[in-house]
Design an enzyme around this catalytic site. Sequence first.
Site, PDB file in Angstrom:
ATOM      1  N   ARG A  56       0.875  -1.187   0.000  1.00  0.00           N
ATOM      2  CA  ARG A  56       0.000   0.000   0.000  1.00  0.00           C
ATOM      3  C   ARG A  56       0.901   1.221   0.000  1.00  0.00           C
ATOM      4  O   ARG A  56       1.726   1.390   0.894  1.00  0.00           O
ATOM      5  CB  ARG A  56      -0.901  -0.020   1.237  1.00  0.00           C
ATOM      6  CG  ARG A  56      -1.732   1.255   1.464  1.00  0.00           C
ATOM      7  CD  ARG A  56      -2.725   1.499   0.347  1.00  0.00           C
ATOM      8  NE  ARG A  56      -3.772   2.432   0.737  1.00  0.00           N
ATOM      9  CZ  ARG A  56      -3.663   3.765   0.676  1.00  0.00           C
ATOM     10  NH1 ARG A  56      -2.533   4.326   0.263  1.00  0.00           N
ATOM     11  NH2 ARG A  56      -4.681   4.518   1.034  1.00  0.00           N
ATOM     12  N   GLU A  64     -11.169   5.340  -5.035  1.00  0.00           N
ATOM     13  CA  GLU A  64     -11.612   3.953  -5.074  1.00  0.00           C
ATOM     14  C   GLU A  64     -12.049   3.603  -6.497  1.00  0.00           C
ATOM     15  O   GLU A  64     -12.361   4.471  -7.304  1.00  0.00           O
ATOM     16  CB  GLU A  64     -12.775   3.749  -4.105  1.00  0.00           C
ATOM     17  CG  GLU A  64     -12.437   4.032  -2.651  1.00  0.00           C
ATOM     18  CD  GLU A  64     -11.451   3.031  -2.067  1.00  0.00           C
ATOM     19  OE1 GLU A  64     -11.309   1.931  -2.640  1.00  0.00           O
ATOM     20  OE2 GLU A  64     -10.830   3.343  -1.037  1.00  0.00           O
ATOM     21  N   ARG A  98      -1.243  -5.340   4.645  1.00  0.00           N
ATOM     22  CA  ARG A  98      -0.430  -4.781   3.565  1.00  0.00           C
ATOM     23  C   ARG A  98       0.762  -4.024   4.140  1.00  0.00           C
ATOM     24  O   ARG A  98       0.633  -3.349   5.168  1.00  0.00           O
ATOM     25  CB  ARG A  98      -1.270  -3.839   2.698  1.00  0.00           C
ATOM     26  CG  ARG A  98      -2.434  -4.510   2.015  1.00  0.00           C
ATOM     27  CD  ARG A  98      -3.313  -3.512   1.278  1.00  0.00           C
ATOM     28  NE  ARG A  98      -3.890  -2.524   2.172  1.00  0.00           N
ATOM     29  CZ  ARG A  98      -4.793  -1.614   1.818  1.00  0.00           C
ATOM     30  NH1 ARG A  98      -5.207  -1.577   0.555  1.00  0.00           N
ATOM     31  NH2 ARG A  98      -5.285  -0.757   2.685  1.00  0.00           N
TER      32      ARG A  98
END
Length: 225
Positions: A56, A64, A98
Amino acid sequence: MTRPRKPHHRLRALLLACLLFAPAACGDGPLIGRVTQVADGDTLTLTVGEARHRIRLGEIDAPEQDQPWGREARRALADKVQGQYVRVVVETVDDYGRQVGKVWLGNRDINRELVREGHAWAFRRYLNDATLLDDETGAREGRIGLWRNADPVPPWQWRHNARADAAPGASAGCVIKGNINRRGDRIYHRPGDRDYAQTRIDTGRGERWFCTAMEAEQAGWRRPH
């Protein structure tokens, strides 16, 4: 006379990456590997040897996938790093497992480029480098990328709105989202799943809420791959 074996192609690639980026990075330092998948504008998969790392990009927040400029942001990141060997300076691990950090392609700061080119916001909540705000301001004033749209919604606000939309199901204690994708696949998402926040339920299309995973599977829904 026996000829020496040629190094395995992965070993050669790793050695090349070490030379390109920094010899110290081949020890306990940053991750160096090849980008094998780009999920969205701020998430990618880095393959290091046999290991795969979900990365990330830190201090930034890209739209998004289901909001305006989401696909463009993903394409921008893919155009930059897909198939490339990059160096990732990991800062932390998020709630989804992540690894969060800065992605470098040679001397290029990919996180900063995405903000500067109008594909992401500086993520105020997790911001350490305030100069990213200057890059965001420059993109906004130049109406670059997502700033071409009138009043773009920050991703963190978009996710908040999506959670608010989920309130009717959540209030009944049934928080599992039964989604039907474009191919007609029936997939259910539990809280904490990667796509949970951006998944919206349209009961008019046959989508529905479930109280348990077993209930969803008995109704013909499956977990995401």
